[in-house]
Write a protein that holds these residues in place. Structure first.
Motif, PDB file in Angstrom:
ATOM      1  N   PRO A  12      -2.276 -10.460  13.130  1.00  7.64           N
ATOM      2  CA  PRO A  12      -0.965  -9.803  13.277  1.00  7.64           C
ATOM      3  C   PRO A  12      -0.844  -8.622  12.320  1.00  7.64           C
ATOM      4  N   VAL A  13      -0.340  -7.518  12.823  1.00  9.64           N
ATOM      5  CA  VAL A  13      -0.275  -6.306  12.007  1.00  9.64           C
ATOM      6  C   VAL A  13       0.696  -6.454  10.840  1.00  9.64           C
ATOM      7  N   GLY A  14       1.673  -7.377  10.965  1.00 10.03           N
ATOM      8  CA  GLY A  14       2.616  -7.591   9.875  1.00 10.03           C
ATOM      9  C   GLY A  14       1.979  -8.148   8.613  1.00 10.03           C
ATOM     10  N   GLU A  15       0.742  -8.677   8.732  1.00  4.16           N
ATOM     11  CA  GLU A  15       0.064  -9.244   7.567  1.00  4.16           C
ATOM     12  C   GLU A  15      -0.734  -8.202   6.781  1.00  4.16           C
ATOM     13  N   ILE A  16      -0.827  -6.994   7.302  1.00  9.49           N
ATOM     14  CA  ILE A  16      -1.708  -5.997   6.661  1.00  9.49           C
ATOM     15  C   ILE A  16      -0.972  -4.700   6.348  1.00  9.49           C
ATOM     16  N   LEU A  17       0.313  -4.783   6.074  1.00 12.84           N
ATOM     17  CA  LEU A  17       1.085  -3.576   5.777  1.00 12.84           C
ATOM     18  C   LEU A  17       0.522  -2.864   4.560  1.00 12.84           C
ATOM     19  N   ASP A  18       0.477  -1.533   4.612  1.00 12.26           N
ATOM     20  CA  ASP A  18      -0.016  -0.756   3.476  1.00 12.26           C
ATOM     21  C   ASP A  18       0.913  -0.910   2.283  1.00 12.26           C
ATOM     22  N   ALA A  19       0.318  -1.068   1.115  1.00 14.04           N
ATOM     23  CA  ALA A  19       1.124  -1.286  -0.095  1.00 14.04           C
ATOM     24  C   ALA A  19       1.944  -0.049  -0.447  1.00 14.04           C
ATOM     25  N   ASP A  20       1.354   1.134  -0.301  1.00 14.54           N
ATOM     26  CA  ASP A  20       2.066   2.374  -0.623  1.00 14.54           C
ATOM     27  C   ASP A  20       2.829   2.849   0.599  1.00 14.54           C
ATOM     28  N   ARG A  21       4.147   3.005   0.457  1.00 15.86           N
ATOM     29  CA  ARG A  21       4.955   3.473   1.580  1.00 15.86           C
ATOM     30  C   ARG A  21       5.819   4.629   1.118  1.00 15.86           C
ATOM     31  N   HIS A  22       5.713   5.736   1.816  1.00 13.02           N
ATOM     32  CA  HIS A  22       6.486   6.929   1.487  1.00 13.02           C
ATOM     33  C   HIS A  22       7.399   7.247   2.665  1.00 13.02           C
ATOM     34  N   THR A  23       8.674   7.439   2.391  1.00  9.64           N
ATOM     35  CA  THR A  23       9.654   7.750   3.431  1.00  9.64           C
ATOM     36  C   THR A  23      10.602   8.827   2.926  1.00  9.64           C
ATOM     37  N   VAL A  24      11.341   9.421   3.854  1.00  7.46           N
ATOM     38  CA  VAL A  24      12.379  10.390   3.497  1.00  7.46           C
ATOM     39  C   VAL A  24      13.621  10.105   4.331  1.00  7.46           C
ATOM     40  N   GLU A  59      11.463  19.076   0.281  1.00  7.43           N
ATOM     41  CA  GLU A  59      11.190  17.690  -0.100  1.00  7.43           C
ATOM     42  C   GLU A  59      10.134  17.057   0.810  1.00  7.43           C
ATOM     43  N   VAL A  60      10.222  17.354   2.102  1.00  7.85           N
ATOM     44  CA  VAL A  60       9.257  16.802   3.058  1.00  7.85           C
ATOM     45  C   VAL A  60       7.857  17.317   2.749  1.00  7.85           C
ATOM     46  N   THR A  61       7.710  18.628   2.561  1.00  9.03           N
ATOM     47  CA  THR A  61       6.387  19.198   2.293  1.00  9.03           C
ATOM     48  C   THR A  61       5.845  18.732   0.950  1.00  9.03           C
ATOM     49  N   ARG A  62       6.724  18.572  -0.053  1.00  9.33           N
ATOM     50  CA  ARG A  62       6.277  18.091  -1.357  1.00  9.33           C
ATOM     51  C   ARG A  62       5.709  16.680  -1.239  1.00  9.33           C
ATOM     52  N   GLU A  63       6.394  15.824  -0.490  1.00  9.90           N
ATOM     53  CA  GLU A  63       5.949  14.442  -0.313  1.00  9.90           C
ATOM     54  C   GLU A  63       4.611  14.393   0.438  1.00  9.90           C
ATOM     55  N   MET A  64       4.498  15.187   1.490  1.00  5.39           N
ATOM     56  CA  MET A  64       3.276  15.174   2.284  1.00  5.39           C
ATOM     57  C   MET A  64       2.105  15.778   1.514  1.00  5.39           C
ATOM     58  N   ALA A  65       2.352  16.846   0.765  1.00  2.00           N
ATOM     59  CA  ALA A  65       1.277  17.486   0.000  1.00  2.00           C
ATOM     60  C   ALA A  65       0.821  16.611  -1.158  1.00  2.00           C
ATOM     61  N   THR A  66       1.757  15.962  -1.836  1.00  3.08           N
ATOM     62  CA  THR A  66       1.425  15.143  -3.002  1.00  3.08           C
ATOM     63  C   THR A  66       0.553  13.960  -2.628  1.00  3.08           C
ATOM     64  N   TYR A  67       0.871  13.318  -1.491  1.00  2.00           N
ATOM     65  CA  TYR A  67       0.170  12.088  -1.109  1.00  2.00           C
ATOM     66  C   TYR A  67      -0.781  12.281   0.078  1.00  2.00           C
ATOM     67  N   ASN A  68      -1.065  13.542   0.435  1.00  2.00           N
ATOM     68  CA  ASN A  68      -2.024  13.845   1.510  1.00  2.00           C
ATOM     69  C   ASN A  68      -1.687  13.116   2.806  1.00  2.00           C
ATOM     70  N   SER A 106       1.624  22.650  -0.621  1.00  2.00           N
ATOM     71  CA  SER A 106       2.119  22.413  -1.977  1.00  2.00           C
ATOM     72  C   SER A 106       2.906  23.598  -2.493  1.00  2.00           C
ATOM     73  N   GLU A 107       2.534  24.822  -2.062  1.00  2.00           N
ATOM     74  CA  GLU A 107       3.305  25.999  -2.466  1.00  2.00           C
ATOM     75  C   GLU A 107       4.693  25.964  -1.857  1.00  2.00           C
ATOM     76  N   ILE A 108       4.764  25.599  -0.584  1.00  2.00           N
ATOM     77  CA  ILE A 108       6.075  25.487   0.056  1.00  2.00           C
ATOM     78  C   ILE A 108       6.896  24.419  -0.631  1.00  2.00           C
ATOM     79  N   ALA A 109       6.218  23.309  -0.999  1.00  2.00           N
ATOM     80  CA  ALA A 109       6.923  22.205  -1.644  1.00  2.00           C
ATOM     81  C   ALA A 109       7.518  22.616  -2.980  1.00  2.00           C
ATOM     82  N   ARG A 110       6.902  23.608  -3.639  1.00  2.00           N
ATOM     83  CA  ARG A 110       7.444  24.052  -4.930  1.00  2.00           C
ATOM     84  C   ARG A 110       8.627  24.985  -4.768  1.00  2.00           C
TER      85      ARG A 110
END
Length: 440
Positions: free
Chosen positions: A350-362, A370-379, A427-431
Protein backbone atom coordinates in the motif's frame (compact mmCIF):
# COMPACT_ATOMS: atom_id res chain seq x y z
CA UNK A 1 11.95 -16.52 -33.09
CA UNK A 2 9.75 -13.42 -33.59
CA UNK A 3 5.99 -13.83 -33.42
CA UNK A 4 3.78 -13.14 -36.42
CA UNK A 5 2.22 -9.66 -36.61
CA UNK A 6 -1.18 -9.40 -34.95
CA UNK A 7 -4.04 -8.67 -37.37
CA UNK A 8 -7.73 -8.03 -36.79
CA UNK A 9 -10.60 -7.11 -39.12
CA UNK A 10 -12.79 -4.12 -38.26
CA UNK A 11 -16.18 -5.63 -39.12
CA UNK A 12 -15.44 -8.65 -36.95
CA UNK A 13 -14.49 -6.37 -34.05
CA UNK A 14 -17.89 -4.63 -34.12
CA UNK A 15 -19.84 -5.64 -31.04
CA UNK A 16 -16.73 -6.64 -29.08
CA UNK A 17 -16.87 -5.79 -25.39
CA UNK A 18 -14.39 -3.24 -24.03
CA UNK A 19 -12.97 -3.88 -20.55
CA UNK A 20 -11.03 -1.78 -18.06
CA UNK A 21 -7.79 -3.04 -16.40
CA UNK A 22 -9.79 -4.66 -13.59
CA UNK A 23 -11.84 -6.73 -16.03
CA UNK A 24 -15.08 -4.74 -15.77
CA UNK A 25 -16.98 -4.13 -19.01
CA UNK A 26 -17.21 -0.43 -19.85
CA UNK A 27 -18.81 -0.50 -23.30
CA UNK A 28 -19.07 -2.06 -26.73
CA UNK A 29 -16.81 -1.35 -29.70
CA UNK A 30 -18.78 0.04 -32.66
CA UNK A 31 -16.16 1.35 -35.09
CA UNK A 32 -12.50 2.12 -35.75
CA UNK A 33 -11.29 5.66 -36.52
CA UNK A 34 -8.80 5.70 -39.42
CA UNK A 35 -6.51 8.58 -40.39
CA UNK A 36 -4.75 8.57 -43.83
CA UNK A 37 -1.01 9.26 -43.75
CA UNK A 38 1.06 11.34 -46.15
CA UNK A 39 3.42 8.40 -46.56
CA UNK A 40 2.60 4.79 -45.80
CA UNK A 41 -0.47 3.00 -44.55
CA UNK A 42 -3.40 4.77 -42.91
CA UNK A 43 -3.28 4.60 -39.12
CA UNK A 44 -5.98 3.66 -36.64
CA UNK A 45 -6.09 6.47 -34.08
CA UNK A 46 -8.88 5.15 -31.88
CA UNK A 47 -12.10 3.25 -31.43
CA UNK A 48 -15.71 4.37 -31.15
CA UNK A 49 -17.13 2.78 -28.01
CA UNK A 50 -20.80 2.73 -27.06
CA UNK A 51 -21.30 3.13 -23.32
CA UNK A 52 -24.52 2.75 -21.29
CA UNK A 53 -27.18 5.19 -22.47
CA UNK A 54 -26.29 4.61 -26.14
CA UNK A 55 -23.64 7.33 -25.90
CA UNK A 56 -20.70 6.89 -28.25
CA UNK A 57 -17.28 8.06 -27.04
CA UNK A 58 -13.72 7.96 -28.35
CA UNK A 59 -11.08 5.56 -27.01
CA UNK A 60 -7.57 6.43 -28.33
CA UNK A 61 -5.39 3.51 -29.40
CA UNK A 62 -2.77 4.80 -26.94
CA UNK A 63 -5.12 3.74 -24.13
CA UNK A 64 -5.61 0.22 -25.47
CA UNK A 65 -3.38 -2.62 -24.25
CA UNK A 66 -4.91 -5.56 -26.13
CA UNK A 67 -7.19 -6.08 -29.15
CA UNK A 68 -8.69 -9.37 -30.26
CA UNK A 69 -11.99 -10.53 -31.83
CA UNK A 70 -13.18 -11.46 -28.33
CA UNK A 71 -12.21 -8.44 -26.27
CA UNK A 72 -10.57 -5.03 -26.16
CA UNK A 73 -8.68 -4.06 -23.00
CA UNK A 74 -8.26 -0.38 -22.14
CA UNK A 75 -5.60 1.02 -19.83
CA UNK A 76 -7.79 3.51 -18.01
CA UNK A 77 -11.04 5.43 -17.79
CA UNK A 78 -12.96 6.54 -20.87
CA UNK A 79 -13.41 10.20 -21.73
CA UNK A 80 -17.20 10.52 -21.71
CA UNK A 81 -17.44 13.41 -24.19
CA UNK A 82 -19.58 12.40 -27.15
CA UNK A 83 -17.54 11.24 -30.16
CA UNK A 84 -17.48 13.53 -33.19
CA UNK A 85 -15.53 12.59 -36.30
CA UNK A 86 -13.06 15.25 -37.38
CA UNK A 87 -12.35 16.24 -40.97
CA UNK A 88 -9.74 13.93 -42.50
CA UNK A 89 -10.80 10.96 -40.38
CA UNK A 90 -12.71 7.95 -41.71
CA UNK A 91 -14.67 5.26 -39.92
CA UNK A 92 -13.56 1.79 -40.95
CA UNK A 93 -17.12 0.44 -40.74
CA UNK A 94 -19.24 3.53 -41.24
CA UNK A 95 -17.27 5.02 -44.16
CA UNK A 96 -15.08 2.36 -45.77
CA UNK A 97 -17.32 -0.72 -45.89
CA UNK A 98 -19.30 -0.91 -49.15
CA UNK A 99 -17.04 1.74 -50.68
CA UNK A 100 -16.28 1.23 -54.36
CA UNK A 101 -12.58 1.07 -55.18
CA UNK A 102 -10.49 0.42 -58.27
CA UNK A 103 -7.89 -2.34 -58.38
CA UNK A 104 -4.64 -0.74 -59.47
CA UNK A 105 -3.71 -3.72 -61.65
CA UNK A 106 -6.52 -2.65 -63.99
CA UNK A 107 -8.63 -5.74 -63.32
CA UNK A 108 -11.76 -3.81 -62.42
CA UNK A 109 -13.89 -2.40 -59.64
CA UNK A 110 -14.67 -3.92 -56.23
CA UNK A 111 -16.47 -3.09 -53.00
CA UNK A 112 -14.86 -3.16 -49.57
CA UNK A 113 -16.31 -5.83 -47.29
CA UNK A 114 -13.82 -5.59 -44.43
CA UNK A 115 -10.74 -3.66 -43.33
CA UNK A 116 -7.74 -5.51 -41.89
CA UNK A 117 -5.59 -3.80 -39.25
CA UNK A 118 -2.12 -4.94 -38.24
CA UNK A 119 -0.05 -3.89 -35.24
CA UNK A 120 3.42 -2.89 -36.44
CA UNK A 121 6.71 -3.04 -34.56
CA UNK A 122 6.02 0.40 -33.08
CA UNK A 123 2.74 -1.00 -31.66
CA UNK A 124 0.69 1.27 -33.92
CA UNK A 125 -2.38 -0.21 -35.61
CA UNK A 126 -2.24 0.42 -39.36
CA UNK A 127 -4.48 -0.44 -42.30
CA UNK A 128 -2.87 -3.53 -43.79
CA UNK A 129 -5.40 -5.54 -45.84
CA UNK A 130 -8.75 -5.04 -47.57
CA UNK A 131 -11.29 -7.81 -48.05
CA UNK A 132 -13.07 -7.07 -51.35
CA UNK A 133 -15.85 -8.43 -53.51
CA UNK A 134 -15.62 -8.10 -57.27
CA UNK A 135 -18.40 -6.03 -58.77
CA UNK A 136 -20.40 -7.78 -61.44
CA UNK A 137 -19.94 -6.24 -64.84
CA UNK A 138 -16.34 -5.18 -64.20
CA UNK A 139 -13.42 -6.63 -66.14
CA UNK A 140 -12.08 -9.76 -64.53
CA UNK A 141 -8.59 -11.13 -64.11
CA UNK A 142 -7.86 -14.64 -65.21
CA UNK A 143 -7.68 -15.86 -61.60
CA UNK A 144 -11.12 -14.87 -60.25
CA UNK A 145 -14.71 -15.19 -61.37
CA UNK A 146 -17.61 -12.71 -61.17
CA UNK A 147 -18.58 -11.72 -57.64
CA UNK A 148 -15.70 -13.63 -56.07
CA UNK A 149 -14.08 -12.25 -52.91
CA UNK A 150 -10.39 -11.60 -52.47
CA UNK A 151 -8.10 -10.11 -49.85
CA UNK A 152 -5.44 -7.68 -51.07
CA UNK A 153 -2.83 -5.30 -49.59
CA UNK A 154 -4.09 -1.75 -49.11
CA UNK A 155 -1.80 -0.51 -51.87
CA UNK A 156 -3.63 -2.72 -54.39
CA UNK A 157 -6.60 -0.31 -54.63
CA UNK A 158 -7.27 3.35 -55.30
CA UNK A 159 -10.17 5.54 -54.26
CA UNK A 160 -10.43 4.23 -50.71
CA UNK A 161 -10.54 7.64 -49.04
CA UNK A 162 -12.89 9.59 -51.29
CA UNK A 163 -12.24 11.96 -54.18
CA UNK A 164 -8.79 13.17 -55.08
CA UNK A 165 -9.53 16.57 -53.58
CA UNK A 166 -10.77 15.01 -50.34
CA UNK A 167 -7.70 12.81 -50.13
CA UNK A 168 -5.40 15.80 -50.70
CA UNK A 169 -7.00 17.63 -47.76
CA UNK A 170 -6.73 14.55 -45.57
CA UNK A 171 -3.07 14.03 -46.46
CA UNK A 172 -2.28 17.68 -45.79
CA UNK A 173 -3.66 17.28 -42.29
CA UNK A 174 -1.91 13.94 -41.91
CA UNK A 175 1.43 15.54 -42.77
CA UNK A 176 1.14 17.55 -39.55
CA UNK A 177 -0.12 14.64 -37.48
CA UNK A 178 3.18 13.50 -35.99
CA UNK A 179 4.54 16.96 -35.20
CA UNK A 180 4.92 17.94 -31.58
CA UNK A 181 2.42 20.62 -30.45
CA UNK A 182 5.18 23.23 -30.15
CA UNK A 183 6.33 22.58 -33.74
CA UNK A 184 2.79 22.64 -35.09
CA UNK A 185 2.23 25.87 -33.17
CA UNK A 186 5.19 27.44 -34.99
CA UNK A 187 3.70 26.40 -38.34
CA UNK A 188 0.31 27.85 -37.44
CA UNK A 189 1.93 31.08 -36.30
CA UNK A 190 3.47 31.51 -39.77
CA UNK A 191 0.21 30.92 -41.66
CA UNK A 192 -2.13 33.60 -42.90
CA UNK A 193 -5.01 34.14 -40.40
CA UNK A 194 -7.59 32.55 -42.73
CA UNK A 195 -5.47 29.46 -43.31
CA UNK A 196 -4.63 29.29 -39.60
CA UNK A 197 -8.33 29.08 -38.72
CA UNK A 198 -8.92 26.47 -41.43
CA UNK A 199 -6.17 24.30 -39.98
CA UNK A 200 -7.51 24.77 -36.44
CA UNK A 201 -10.94 23.59 -37.59
CA UNK A 202 -9.40 20.41 -39.03
CA UNK A 203 -7.60 19.43 -35.81
CA UNK A 204 -9.22 17.26 -33.15
CA UNK A 205 -10.24 18.99 -29.92
CA UNK A 206 -7.38 17.37 -27.98
CA UNK A 207 -4.79 18.21 -30.63
CA UNK A 208 -5.93 21.82 -30.93
CA UNK A 209 -5.95 22.15 -27.13
CA UNK A 210 -2.28 21.09 -27.01
CA UNK A 211 -1.33 23.48 -29.83
CA UNK A 212 -3.15 26.47 -28.30
CA UNK A 213 -0.95 26.14 -25.21
CA UNK A 214 2.07 26.76 -27.48
CA UNK A 215 0.75 29.88 -29.24
CA UNK A 216 1.25 33.52 -28.24
CA UNK A 217 -1.63 35.13 -26.39
CA UNK A 218 -2.96 37.21 -29.28
CA UNK A 219 -2.88 34.28 -31.71
CA UNK A 220 -4.73 31.84 -29.48
CA UNK A 221 -7.35 34.46 -28.70
CA UNK A 222 -7.76 34.98 -32.45
CA UNK A 223 -8.18 31.23 -33.04
CA UNK A 224 -10.64 30.61 -30.21
CA UNK A 225 -12.85 33.57 -31.01
CA UNK A 226 -13.01 32.50 -34.68
CA UNK A 227 -14.28 29.01 -33.81
CA UNK A 228 -17.91 28.12 -33.35
CA UNK A 229 -18.70 28.72 -29.66
CA UNK A 230 -19.68 25.09 -29.03
CA UNK A 231 -16.43 23.84 -30.61
CA UNK A 232 -14.38 26.38 -28.67
CA UNK A 233 -15.97 25.17 -25.42
CA UNK A 234 -15.10 21.56 -26.32
CA UNK A 235 -11.49 22.59 -26.89
CA UNK A 236 -11.37 24.29 -23.48
CA UNK A 237 -12.78 21.08 -21.97
CA UNK A 238 -9.84 19.19 -23.49
CA UNK A 239 -7.22 21.57 -22.05
CA UNK A 240 -5.63 21.22 -18.64
CA UNK A 241 -7.69 23.38 -16.25
CA UNK A 242 -4.82 25.77 -15.51
CA UNK A 243 -4.13 26.34 -19.21
CA UNK A 244 -7.84 26.75 -19.92
CA UNK A 245 -8.09 29.31 -17.11
CA UNK A 246 -5.15 31.28 -18.56
CA UNK A 247 -6.86 31.34 -21.96
CA UNK A 248 -10.28 32.30 -20.61
CA UNK A 249 -8.64 35.15 -18.71
CA UNK A 250 -7.32 36.52 -22.02
CA UNK A 251 -10.72 36.49 -23.76
CA UNK A 252 -13.21 39.38 -23.80
CA UNK A 253 -15.57 39.01 -20.82
CA UNK A 254 -18.73 38.25 -22.87
CA UNK A 255 -16.91 35.54 -24.86
CA UNK A 256 -15.33 34.06 -21.73
CA UNK A 257 -18.69 33.85 -19.97
CA UNK A 258 -20.39 32.24 -22.98
CA UNK A 259 -17.71 29.57 -23.29
CA UNK A 260 -17.76 28.81 -19.56
CA UNK A 261 -21.52 28.31 -19.77
CA UNK A 262 -21.07 25.89 -22.71
CA UNK A 263 -18.28 23.84 -21.11
CA UNK A 264 -18.88 20.59 -19.24
CA UNK A 265 -19.98 21.62 -15.71
CA UNK A 266 -17.11 19.86 -13.92
CA UNK A 267 -14.48 21.31 -16.26
CA UNK A 268 -15.99 24.80 -16.00
CA UNK A 269 -16.03 24.55 -12.20
CA UNK A 270 -12.27 23.84 -12.16
CA UNK A 271 -11.60 26.80 -14.44
CA UNK A 272 -13.77 29.19 -12.38
CA UNK A 273 -11.99 28.05 -9.23
CA UNK A 274 -8.61 28.88 -10.76
CA UNK A 275 -9.82 32.26 -12.04
CA UNK A 276 -10.47 33.26 -8.43
CA UNK A 277 -6.70 33.34 -7.73
CA UNK A 278 -4.21 35.95 -8.81
CA UNK A 279 -2.21 34.81 -11.84
CA UNK A 280 1.14 35.11 -10.02
CA UNK A 281 0.22 32.95 -7.03
CA UNK A 282 0.40 29.21 -6.47
CA UNK A 283 -3.39 28.99 -6.89
CA UNK A 284 -3.24 30.84 -10.20
CA UNK A 285 -0.46 28.61 -11.57
CA UNK A 286 -1.49 25.19 -10.26
CA UNK A 287 -3.19 22.37 -12.12
CA UNK A 288 -6.23 20.91 -10.38
CA UNK A 289 -5.61 17.42 -11.77
CA UNK A 290 -2.44 15.98 -10.16
CA UNK A 291 -2.16 12.24 -9.52
CA UNK A 292 -4.21 11.45 -6.41
CA UNK A 293 -4.66 8.07 -4.70
CA UNK A 294 -5.99 6.67 -1.44
CA UNK A 295 -3.48 5.32 1.13
CA UNK A 296 -4.53 1.70 0.52
CA UNK A 297 -3.72 1.91 -3.23
CA UNK A 298 -1.07 -0.68 -4.29
CA UNK A 299 2.25 0.52 -5.66
CA UNK A 300 1.55 -1.33 -8.93
CA UNK A 301 -1.59 0.74 -9.53
CA UNK A 302 0.34 3.97 -8.94
CA UNK A 303 2.98 2.93 -11.46
CA UNK A 304 0.26 2.14 -13.99
CA UNK A 305 -1.17 5.65 -13.53
CA UNK A 306 2.26 7.22 -14.00
CA UNK A 307 2.92 5.26 -17.19
CA UNK A 308 -0.02 6.79 -19.08
CA UNK A 309 1.37 8.32 -22.27
CA UNK A 310 -0.82 11.43 -22.18
CA UNK A 311 0.31 12.39 -18.65
CA UNK A 312 2.74 15.34 -18.60
CA UNK A 313 6.19 14.39 -17.32
CA UNK A 314 6.15 16.84 -14.41
CA UNK A 315 2.82 15.53 -13.10
CA UNK A 316 4.04 11.93 -13.45
CA UNK A 317 6.86 12.62 -10.99
CA UNK A 318 4.69 12.58 -7.89
CA UNK A 319 1.71 10.69 -6.46
CA UNK A 320 -0.36 12.53 -3.85
CA UNK A 321 -1.85 10.34 -1.10
CA UNK A 322 -5.07 11.80 0.31
CA UNK A 323 -8.14 10.98 2.33
CA UNK A 324 -11.41 10.79 0.41
CA UNK A 325 -12.63 12.55 -1.71
CA UNK A 326 -9.89 11.96 -4.26
CA UNK A 327 -10.76 14.91 -6.52
CA UNK A 328 -9.58 18.42 -5.71
CA UNK A 329 -10.27 19.81 -3.23
CA UNK A 330 -9.51 16.44 -1.65
CA UNK A 331 -9.62 15.21 1.89
CA UNK A 332 -6.51 15.81 3.99
CA UNK A 333 -3.19 15.35 2.17
CA UNK A 334 -1.34 12.55 3.99
CA UNK A 335 1.85 12.81 1.99
CA UNK A 336 3.47 12.28 -1.38
CA UNK A 337 5.54 9.54 -3.02
CA UNK A 338 7.98 10.18 -5.86
CA UNK A 339 8.02 7.74 -8.78
CA UNK A 340 11.61 6.62 -8.07
CA UNK A 341 10.51 5.54 -4.60
CA UNK A 342 7.64 3.57 -6.14
CA UNK A 343 10.09 1.71 -8.41
CA UNK A 344 11.99 0.44 -5.36
CA UNK A 345 8.95 -1.03 -3.58
CA UNK A 346 7.15 -4.33 -4.05
CA UNK A 347 4.07 -3.99 -6.31
CA UNK A 348 1.45 -5.07 -3.74
CA UNK A 349 2.56 -2.72 -0.95
CA UNK A 350 0.00 0.00 0.00
CA UNK A 351 1.33 3.41 -0.97
CA UNK A 352 0.26 4.84 2.40
CA UNK A 353 3.08 2.85 4.04
CA UNK A 354 5.86 4.51 2.04
CA UNK A 355 5.14 8.23 2.25
CA UNK A 356 8.21 10.41 1.74
CA UNK A 357 9.53 11.84 4.99
CA UNK A 358 10.25 15.27 3.50
CA UNK A 359 7.10 17.09 2.40
CA UNK A 360 7.07 20.58 0.96
CA UNK A 361 3.81 22.43 0.31
CA UNK A 362 2.59 25.97 -0.29
CA UNK A 363 -0.74 27.72 0.33
CA UNK A 364 -2.86 28.84 -2.62
CA UNK A 365 -2.01 32.48 -1.97
CA UNK A 366 1.77 31.96 -2.04
CA UNK A 367 3.39 34.42 -4.49
CA UNK A 368 5.56 33.35 -7.42
CA UNK A 369 8.74 34.24 -5.49
CA UNK A 370 7.85 31.84 -2.65
CA UNK A 371 6.95 29.03 -5.06
CA UNK A 372 10.18 29.36 -7.07
CA UNK A 373 12.27 29.65 -3.89
CA UNK A 374 10.78 26.41 -2.54
CA UNK A 375 11.23 24.55 -5.82
CA UNK A 376 14.79 25.82 -6.38
CA UNK A 377 15.92 25.13 -2.81
CA UNK A 378 14.72 21.52 -2.76
CA UNK A 379 15.12 20.69 -6.49
CA UNK A 380 11.41 19.99 -6.93
CA UNK A 381 9.56 19.48 -10.20
CA UNK A 382 6.14 19.54 -8.51
CA UNK A 383 4.81 21.28 -5.41
CA UNK A 384 1.45 20.53 -3.69
CA UNK A 385 -0.89 23.45 -3.03
CA UNK A 386 -3.02 23.19 0.14
CA UNK A 387 -5.88 25.11 1.72
CA UNK A 388 -6.04 26.14 5.39
CA UNK A 389 -7.37 22.70 6.38
CA UNK A 390 -4.57 20.76 4.71
CA UNK A 391 -6.66 19.63 1.75
CA UNK A 392 -5.00 19.29 -1.66
CA UNK A 393 -6.16 21.97 -4.12
CA UNK A 394 -3.70 21.17 -6.90
CA UNK A 395 -0.01 21.15 -7.74
CA UNK A 396 2.37 23.64 -9.31
CA UNK A 397 4.85 22.04 -11.72
CA UNK A 398 8.13 23.37 -13.01
CA UNK A 399 6.64 24.04 -16.46
CA UNK A 400 3.92 26.16 -14.82
CA UNK A 401 6.63 28.25 -13.16
CA UNK A 402 8.62 28.62 -16.38
CA UNK A 403 5.52 29.88 -18.18
CA UNK A 404 5.39 32.73 -15.66
CA UNK A 405 9.15 33.33 -15.52
CA UNK A 406 9.82 33.66 -19.25
CA UNK A 407 9.02 36.92 -21.06
CA UNK A 408 5.47 37.06 -22.36
CA UNK A 409 6.69 37.10 -25.98
CA UNK A 410 9.24 34.30 -25.62
CA UNK A 411 7.44 32.09 -28.17
CA UNK A 412 7.94 34.78 -30.82
CA UNK A 413 11.68 35.24 -30.21
CA UNK A 414 14.22 33.62 -32.51
CA UNK A 415 17.12 33.87 -30.05
CA UNK A 416 17.37 32.30 -26.57
CA UNK A 417 15.85 34.40 -23.82
CA UNK A 418 18.61 36.46 -22.17
CA UNK A 419 19.17 36.21 -18.42
CA UNK A 420 22.02 37.16 -16.08
CA UNK A 421 23.46 33.63 -16.36
CA UNK A 422 22.52 32.83 -19.93
CA UNK A 423 19.78 30.46 -18.78
CA UNK A 424 16.63 30.52 -16.69
CA UNK A 425 17.67 30.27 -13.03
CA UNK A 426 14.75 29.73 -10.67
CA UNK A 427 16.88 30.60 -7.66
CA UNK A 428 17.38 34.12 -9.04
CA UNK A 429 13.65 34.56 -9.43
CA UNK A 430 13.18 33.17 -5.93
CA UNK A 431 15.45 35.90 -4.56
CA UNK A 432 12.96 38.47 -5.75
CA UNK A 433 14.11 39.53 -9.20
CA UNK A 434 11.37 41.51 -10.96
CA UNK A 435 9.50 39.95 -13.88
CA UNK A 436 8.63 42.36 -16.72
CA UNK A 437 8.14 45.29 -14.39
CA UNK A 438 6.15 43.23 -11.84
CA UNK A 439 7.50 42.00 -8.56
CA UNK A 440 7.52 38.20 -8.57
Amino acid sequence: MSSAPQRVFAARLAGTRVFDPLGDAVGTLRDVVILPQAHGAARAVGFVVEVPGKRRVFLPTTRVTAVSPGQVISSGLLNMRRFEKRSGESLAIGDLLERRVQLVDGSGEATVEDVGLEQNRHRDWVLDRLHLRRRKGGSLSRLVSRGETLTVPWRAVSGLFGTQAEQSAALLLASYQDLKPADLGEIMQELEPKRRIELAEELSDERLADVLEELPEDTRVEVVTALDARRAADVLDAMDPDDAADLVQELPDPVAQELLDLMEPEEAEDVRRLLAYDEYTAGGMMTTEPLIVAPETPVAHCLAMISRQELPTALASTVHVCRSPLETPTGKLLGIVHFQHLLRERPDRPVGEILDADRHTVPAGAPLSEVTREMATYNLVSLPVLDEEGRLLGAVTVDDVLDHVLPEDWREQDEPVPTTTGQIDLSEIARGLPRHGKEA
